[in-house]
Design a protein around this motif. Structure first.
Motif, PDB file in Angstrom:
ATOM      1  N   THR A 191      -4.950   2.102 -10.965  1.00 11.71           N
ATOM      2  CA  THR A 191      -4.676   1.101  -9.937  1.00 11.71           C
ATOM      3  C   THR A 191      -5.992   0.455  -9.536  1.00 11.71           C
ATOM      4  O   THR A 191      -6.929   1.145  -9.121  1.00 11.71           O
ATOM      5  CB  THR A 191      -4.015   1.738  -8.700  1.00 11.71           C
ATOM      6  N   ILE A 192      -6.083  -0.851  -9.704  1.00  8.25           N
ATOM      7  CA  ILE A 192      -7.276  -1.600  -9.324  1.00  8.25           C
ATOM      8  C   ILE A 192      -7.049  -2.191  -7.931  1.00  8.25           C
ATOM      9  O   ILE A 192      -6.041  -2.869  -7.695  1.00  8.25           O
ATOM     10  CB  ILE A 192      -7.580  -2.718 -10.330  1.00  8.25           C
ATOM     11  N   VAL A 193      -7.986  -1.934  -7.027  1.00  6.47           N
ATOM     12  CA  VAL A 193      -7.886  -2.433  -5.654  1.00  6.47           C
ATOM     13  C   VAL A 193      -9.161  -3.200  -5.324  1.00  6.47           C
ATOM     14  O   VAL A 193     -10.271  -2.693  -5.527  1.00  6.47           O
ATOM     15  CB  VAL A 193      -7.696  -1.278  -4.646  1.00  6.47           C
ATOM     16  N   THR A 194      -9.002  -4.419  -4.855  1.00  8.23           N
ATOM     17  CA  THR A 194     -10.154  -5.175  -4.343  1.00  8.23           C
ATOM     18  C   THR A 194      -9.986  -5.301  -2.833  1.00  8.23           C
ATOM     19  O   THR A 194      -8.902  -5.616  -2.334  1.00  8.23           O
ATOM     20  CB  THR A 194     -10.235  -6.577  -4.976  1.00  8.23           C
ATOM     21  N   ARG A 195     -11.059  -5.059  -2.114  1.00  4.96           N
ATOM     22  CA  ARG A 195     -11.009  -5.164  -0.649  1.00  4.96           C
ATOM     23  C   ARG A 195     -12.192  -5.985  -0.149  1.00  4.96           C
ATOM     24  O   ARG A 195     -13.336  -5.766  -0.546  1.00  4.96           O
ATOM     25  CB  ARG A 195     -11.037  -3.788   0.002  1.00  4.96           C
ATOM     26  N   GLY A 196     -11.859  -6.934   0.707  1.00  7.81           N
ATOM     27  CA  GLY A 196     -12.889  -7.730   1.354  1.00  7.81           C
ATOM     28  C   GLY A 196     -13.601  -8.691   0.416  1.00  7.81           C
ATOM     29  O   GLY A 196     -14.698  -9.158   0.751  1.00  7.81           O
TER      30      GLY A 196
END
Length: 606
Positions: A191-196
């Motif tokens: 799972t790839i998550v980008t934040r901000g």
């Protein structure tokens, strides 16, 4: 200069002198620095420096200028590569902190042709990462260093675990690769998550590019055959599965939504599946001349990027065998990667051959015995067609003396009239000249279906039978220096050819074939000797058994058929009124013959 100032200057010089002496590098540090500079020099020349790594940590030194350090993700441009292993009962994935990528995956319980553990992906040559623009620069996460949240993972059964690799931009601004694994399948979750990053990614970009590139390393003995069965497959969101060229370099731009992309080899695949789909992409496949490298496949897959604080992309990998039943259980139509032929051959293999083979496989017999039983079952099912074909051939054989009389009477100068007289004889005798061909044509799809089935049957890989060490590739008891690309003789192919020649001789003697037709039957087995010499021994073994049983059926049927009885039936048919309905074939042939006669008469008048 007063006393206080003088005292201060003396103290400063004492401190500087002491610092120089105390901070002087040791001999060991000087040696290590020299080794580093030597390694950098080798890298600049394109050579590989000597490695002093262990299995857990790989020390890499990257030359980075101050501008790169000051740019986006600058702090991640330098670092130390570590390998974190994530494994279950089926696979062991080696994940690198450099790029946060899966460098290689060992498929447990399987070996390459040389006896080494079977490994998918290309190690140092593997690339995997997001690409996007930020602050006027192109960012590629494959070249940046991630920080893992934990160490090695090993699970079994229904257990599961995960580890997170984080690429930090700033506080509360990062990219996470969350790898997860269960104990009972060939999947590796990602799972790839980008934040901000809504203000970090260039405002002109609405998508991230996920780049995946890897060489396919040789796993099978015959690399030429492996190259012909390796390429990239993909599935559209509409459900259609397609692939790039198997034989040539190929490139394809896909504008539709994609569900998965596969780096498919002959018997193993690395598949990347997106739960939400990729918004198109571009895939390339190239054949490389390098030893032990089958092909090079790369893909740029597009992920929609929303201007929100968090973007989540659920993905997962499949690393495992191209075994039809295993792929089918996985879902997503991954089993369509296994080439089962086209048209009716595809359906025969999927709905008849595979279920029967799986049923027989459940008895845990030798695969040579399984193929034997499968051949017997097929021959018994098709025996009515074989019988009808042989009876029709017997009728033609009985009619041959009368056909010879017609030929002698009419002569060969008027082929249209000769064929018309033959048709009259067929009609009077109640014989269909194609009666022997139609049953054979009905059996042909089964014969061709096995031509696709056995070369792509994972179950045969590494399985021995008699002198054959591996039924999934050719047997080579006789080898020699390559001549016109051939360096071996397959004994199973020789046996298949000999039995086919014997069967052809028997058929010619029974049918009374003469002229060119008598010899054409001998050419085909000799041609197949060269064509099938490098095909799997399992396929040649099946064709050998099929020919033997067909020959046996013909001998038995020959004993059951009485030519005198057939002759009596034909003569009785001739005495019947000729008002029976003509077949479409007979009607078309008669119309054609009349047309030919009319054209011949017209030319004669001229």
């Amino acid at each position: 200069m007063d006393r206080n100032t003088l005292t201060g200057l003396v103290l400063i010089f004492v401190i500087i002198g002491a610092s120089v002496f105390l901070m002087k590098p040791s001999d060991e540090e000087i040696k290590r620095e020299q080794q580093l500079q030597d390694s950098l020099a080798l890298v600049r020349k394109g050579q590989q420096p000597a490695s002093t790594t262990d299995t857990a940590t790989v020390k890499l030194t990257t030359v980075v200028d101050s501008a790169a350090l000051a740019g986006p993700f600058g702090g991640a441009t330098v670092g130390e590569e570590r390998i974190v292993t994530v494994e279950n009962e089926f696979i062991k994935a080696h994940i690198s902190t450099k790029g946060g990528r899966v460098k290689a995956v060992e498929v447990k319980g399987e070996q390459a042709y040389d006896g080494q553990p079977l490994t998918l992906l290309g190690g140092e040559h593997t690339k995997f990462g997001l690409s996007f623009s930020s602050a006027g620069k192109n960012i590629t996460t494959n070249d940046l260093y991630f920080t893992p949240s934990g160490g090695n993972i090993q699970v079994a059964g229904q257990d599961s675990a995960s580890v997170t690799f984080r690429l930090t931009y700033a506080e509360n601004q990062y990219i996470d690769y969350i790898y997860s694994i269960r104990g009972d399948d060939h999947n590796l979750g990602l799972t790839i998550v980008t934040r901000g990053l809504q203000d970090v990614v260039a405002p002109t970009e609405s998508r991230l590019v996920l780049n995946m590139e890897s060489p396919l390393l040789q796993q099978e003995k015959d690399i030429k055959n492996e190259r012909q069965r390796s390429t990239s497959y993909y599935r559209l969101a509409s459900g259609d599965v397609d692939h790039l060229s198997l034989t040539n370099d190929d490139e394809e731009e896909i504008t539709e939504k994609l569900e998965w992309v596969s780096f498919k080899q002959h018997f193993f695949s690395s598949v990347l599946v997106s739960e939400n789909g990729f918004n198109g992409g571009k895939i390339n496949v190239y054949t490389t001349p390098e030893d032990r490298m089958v092909k090079l496949i790369s893909g740029n897959l597009y992920l929609d990027f929303a201007r929100s604080d968090v973007n989540t992309y659920p993905l997962h990998f499949y690393f495992g065998p191209n075994q039809y039943s295993v792929l089918k259980r996985h879902g997503y139509s991954l089993e369509d990667q296994v080439d089962m032929g086209w048209g009716p051959m595809k359906w025969i293999n999927r709905f008849i051959t595979i279920p029967v083979f799986s049923f027989l496989d459940g008895f845990h017999l030798s695969y040579g015995i399984v193929i034997l039983i499968l051949t017997i079952m097929l021959k018994l099912v098709l025996s009515p067609l074989t019988y009808r074909s042989y009876v029709s051939m017997a009728k033609m054989r009985v009619l041959k003396p009368e056909m010879d009389e017609i030929k002698e009477k009419v002569g060969q100068d008027n082929p249209a009239l000769l064929q018309q007289e033959y048709l009259k004889l067929y009609k009077q005798a109640g014989v269909n000249p194609l009666g022997g061909c139609i049953p054979l044509l009905l059996q042909m799809p089964f014969t061709i279906a096995f031509f696709f089935f056995f070369p792509n049957l994972f179950e045969l890989r590494g399985e021995s039978f008699l002198w054959v060490k591996d039924l999934s590739t050719y047997d080579a008891p006789i080898t020699f220096p390559a001549i016109f690309g051939v360096d071996h003789i397959s004994l199973m192919c020789i046996l298949m050819t000999i039995t086919t020649l014997i069967s052809t001789w028997y058929n010619n003697s029974v049918s009374g074939a003469t002229g060119q037709m008598k010899y054409i039957g001998y050419f085909m087995p000799l041609i197949f000797l060269f064509v099938l010499n490098s095909y799997p021994a399992g396929l040649n073994y099946y064709y050998f058994l099929s020919t033997v049983f067909t020959f046996g059926q013909q001998v038995v049927i020959r004993q059951m058929i009485n030519d005198d009885k057939i002759h009596g039936i034909i003569q009785a048919n001739k005495q019947k009124p000729q008002a029976q309905k003509k077949s479409k074939f007979q009607q078309r042939m008669e119309d054609y013959m009349r047309q030919q006669q009319g054209q011949a008469k017209g030319k004669g008048k001229k």
